[in-house]
Scaffold this motif. Sequence first.
Motif, PDB file in Angstrom:
ATOM      1  N   GLY A  71      59.258-119.365  53.508  1.00  0.00           N
ATOM      2  CA  GLY A  71      58.707-120.710  53.641  1.00  0.00           C
ATOM      3  C   GLY A  71      57.784-120.780  54.846  1.00  0.00           C
ATOM      4  N   GLY A  72      57.809-121.852  55.526  1.00  0.00           N
ATOM      5  CA  GLY A  72      57.007-121.970  56.735  1.00  0.00           C
ATOM      6  C   GLY A  72      55.591-122.427  56.451  1.00  0.00           C
ATOM      7  N   ASP A  73      54.803-122.404  57.490  1.00  0.00           N
ATOM      8  CA  ASP A  73      53.433-122.887  57.451  1.00  0.00           C
ATOM      9  C   ASP A  73      52.492-121.708  57.225  1.00  0.00           C
ATOM     10  OD1 ASP A  73      51.318-124.596  57.623  1.00  0.00           O
ATOM     11  OD2 ASP A  73      51.289-124.640  59.813  1.00  0.00           O
ATOM     12  N   VAL A  74      51.929-121.613  56.024  1.00  0.00           N
ATOM     13  CA  VAL A  74      51.056-120.500  55.668  1.00  0.00           C
ATOM     14  C   VAL A  74      49.607-120.914  55.896  1.00  0.00           C
ATOM     15  CG1 VAL A  74      50.389-118.941  53.813  1.00  0.00           C
ATOM     16  CG2 VAL A  74      52.722-119.778  53.931  1.00  0.00           C
ATOM     17  N   ARG A  75      48.966-120.291  56.880  1.00  0.00           N
ATOM     18  CA  ARG A  75      47.577-120.607  57.210  1.00  0.00           C
ATOM     19  C   ARG A  75      46.860-119.338  57.644  1.00  0.00           C
ATOM     20  NH1 ARG A  75      46.915-126.224  57.860  1.00  0.00           N
ATOM     21  NH2 ARG A  75      48.883-127.285  58.045  1.00  0.00           N
ATOM     22  N   ILE A  76      45.546-119.364  57.505  1.00  0.00           N
ATOM     23  CA  ILE A  76      44.717-118.273  58.015  1.00  0.00           C
ATOM     24  C   ILE A  76      44.444-118.597  59.478  1.00  0.00           C
ATOM     25  CG2 ILE A  76      42.538-117.037  57.819  1.00  0.00           C
ATOM     26  CD1 ILE A  76      42.429-117.937  54.885  1.00  0.00           C
ATOM     27  N   ARG A  77      44.891-117.741  60.357  1.00  0.00           N
ATOM     28  CA  ARG A  77      44.795-118.027  61.787  1.00  0.00           C
ATOM     29  C   ARG A  77      43.734-117.210  62.511  1.00  0.00           C
ATOM     30  NH1 ARG A  77      48.536-121.656  62.247  1.00  0.00           N
ATOM     31  NH2 ARG A  77      50.548-121.474  61.254  1.00  0.00           N
ATOM     32  N   ARG A 129      31.674-113.190  53.084  1.00  0.00           N
ATOM     33  CA  ARG A 129      30.519-112.549  52.469  1.00  0.00           C
ATOM     34  C   ARG A 129      30.516-111.092  52.879  1.00  0.00           C
ATOM     35  NH1 ARG A 129      25.701-111.012  54.035  1.00  0.00           N
ATOM     36  NH2 ARG A 129      25.883-111.966  56.091  1.00  0.00           N
ATOM     37  N   ASP A 130      30.223-110.204  51.911  1.00  0.00           N
ATOM     38  CA  ASP A 130      30.143-108.779  52.245  1.00  0.00           C
ATOM     39  C   ASP A 130      28.686-108.350  52.380  1.00  0.00           C
ATOM     40  OD1 ASP A 130      29.213-108.483  49.633  1.00  0.00           O
ATOM     41  OD2 ASP A 130      30.858-107.205  48.975  1.00  0.00           O
ATOM     42  N   ALA A 131      28.458-107.084  52.686  1.00  0.00           N
ATOM     43  CA  ALA A 131      27.112-106.567  52.926  1.00  0.00           C
ATOM     44  C   ALA A 131      26.244-106.613  51.673  1.00  0.00           C
ATOM     45  CB  ALA A 131      27.196-105.139  53.446  1.00  0.00           C
ATOM     46  N   GLU A 132      26.859-106.640  50.503  1.00  0.00           N
ATOM     47  CA  GLU A 132      26.115-106.694  49.242  1.00  0.00           C
ATOM     48  C   GLU A 132      25.714-108.114  48.867  1.00  0.00           C
ATOM     49  OE1 GLU A 132      28.331-104.708  46.166  1.00  0.00           O
ATOM     50  OE2 GLU A 132      28.968-103.146  47.570  1.00  0.00           O
ATOM     51  N   GLY A 133      26.148-109.101  49.654  1.00  0.00           N
ATOM     52  CA  GLY A 133      25.823-110.496  49.369  1.00  0.00           C
ATOM     53  C   GLY A 133      26.827-111.183  48.466  1.00  0.00           C
ATOM     54  N   ARG A 134      27.924-110.500  48.121  1.00  0.00           N
ATOM     55  CA  ARG A 134      28.965-111.134  47.308  1.00  0.00           C
ATOM     56  C   ARG A 134      29.758-112.097  48.178  1.00  0.00           C
ATOM     57  NH1 ARG A 134      32.558-106.615  44.852  1.00  0.00           N
ATOM     58  NH2 ARG A 134      32.659-106.118  47.056  1.00  0.00           N
ATOM     59  N   HIS A 135      30.186-113.199  47.585  1.00  0.00           N
ATOM     60  CA  HIS A 135      30.978-114.201  48.291  1.00  0.00           C
ATOM     61  C   HIS A 135      32.369-114.258  47.667  1.00  0.00           C
ATOM     62  CE1 HIS A 135      27.076-115.441  49.730  1.00  0.00           C
ATOM     63  NE2 HIS A 135      27.659-116.273  50.584  1.00  0.00           N
ATOM     64  N   LEU A 136      33.373-114.310  48.525  1.00  0.00           N
ATOM     65  CA  LEU A 136      34.767-114.403  48.087  1.00  0.00           C
ATOM     66  C   LEU A 136      35.356-115.686  48.648  1.00  0.00           C
ATOM     67  CD1 LEU A 136      37.276-112.974  46.775  1.00  0.00           C
ATOM     68  CD2 LEU A 136      37.750-112.059  49.054  1.00  0.00           C
ATOM     69  N   LEU A 137      35.968-116.463  47.777  1.00  0.00           N
ATOM     70  CA  LEU A 137      36.676-117.675  48.186  1.00  0.00           C
ATOM     71  C   LEU A 137      38.163-117.360  48.167  1.00  0.00           C
ATOM     72  CD1 LEU A 137      36.797-120.738  48.811  1.00  0.00           C
ATOM     73  CD2 LEU A 137      36.820-121.122  46.328  1.00  0.00           C
ATOM     74  N   VAL A 138      38.827-117.582  49.287  1.00  0.00           N
ATOM     75  CA  VAL A 138      40.264-117.342  49.407  1.00  0.00           C
ATOM     76  C   VAL A 138      40.930-118.673  49.685  1.00  0.00           C
ATOM     77  CG1 VAL A 138      42.051-116.219  50.778  1.00  0.00           C
ATOM     78  CG2 VAL A 138      39.940-115.009  50.289  1.00  0.00           C
ATOM     79  N   ARG A 139      42.015-118.930  48.970  1.00  0.00           N
ATOM     80  CA  ARG A 139      42.744-120.179  49.191  1.00  0.00           C
ATOM     81  C   ARG A 139      44.232-119.937  49.110  1.00  0.00           C
ATOM     82  NH1 ARG A 139      42.964-124.327  44.343  1.00  0.00           N
ATOM     83  NH2 ARG A 139      44.506-125.080  45.775  1.00  0.00           N
ATOM     84  N   ARG A 140      44.952-120.861  49.665  1.00  0.00           N
ATOM     85  CA  ARG A 140      46.409-120.798  49.618  1.00  0.00           C
ATOM     86  C   ARG A 140      46.881-121.171  48.220  1.00  0.00           C
ATOM     87  NH1 ARG A 140      49.337-124.417  53.970  1.00  0.00           N
ATOM     88  NH2 ARG A 140      48.836-125.986  52.442  1.00  0.00           N
ATOM     89  N   HIS A 141      47.870-120.441  47.748  1.00  0.00           N
ATOM     90  CA  HIS A 141      48.490-120.737  46.454  1.00  0.00           C
ATOM     91  C   HIS A 141      49.990-120.668  46.674  1.00  0.00           C
ATOM     92  CE1 HIS A 141      48.767-121.093  42.130  1.00  0.00           C
ATOM     93  NE2 HIS A 141      49.614-120.096  42.128  1.00  0.00           N
ATOM     94  N   GLY A 142      50.578-121.794  47.059  1.00  0.00           N
ATOM     95  CA  GLY A 142      51.987-121.795  47.454  1.00  0.00           C
ATOM     96  C   GLY A 142      52.110-121.093  48.801  1.00  0.00           C
ATOM     97  N   VAL A 143      52.934-120.040  48.862  1.00  0.00           N
ATOM     98  CA  VAL A 143      53.049-119.253  50.092  1.00  0.00           C
ATOM     99  C   VAL A 143      52.270-117.950  49.979  1.00  0.00           C
ATOM    100  CG1 VAL A 143      55.255-120.260  50.793  1.00  0.00           C
ATOM    101  CG2 VAL A 143      55.221-118.217  49.348  1.00  0.00           C
TER     102      VAL A 143
END
Length: 133
Positions: free
Chosen positions: A28-34, A67-81
Amino acid sequence: MTAELLKLGGSIAAILFIAWFARFLRLGGDVRIRSEEQAREIANETCCGFDPVEIAIDKAGIAALLRDAEGRHLLVRRHGVQWAGRLLDRHNDSRLDKNFLTVGTGEKTFGSVTLNLGSQASHWAAGLRNLKI
């Protein structure tokens, strides 16, 4: 009466033990990108081999754009924990509102995410408009 007090005491002790054990296992706990380093690890876990050169973390830490060197974009999000990530293409839906950037992948199960990127929001919105993939 004594038996009832023993049952009550045993129940309280069991509850406290379970709470301590869950905390010990970091459940459990607080899941965040720090940090950016944590965002890099999450990106690599969700999209094997994705090596970001630019990272924007939501002020609340619930999502990030990379964003990576090739110009690709990645979206990361929380999904539960856990964390979920999607590579964005030119079919994504993005909307800029001052410091907030809302990004949708078009995938119903992933949904859309609103990131508070502060002054970086317009930079990332422009990058998403120019995706070629």
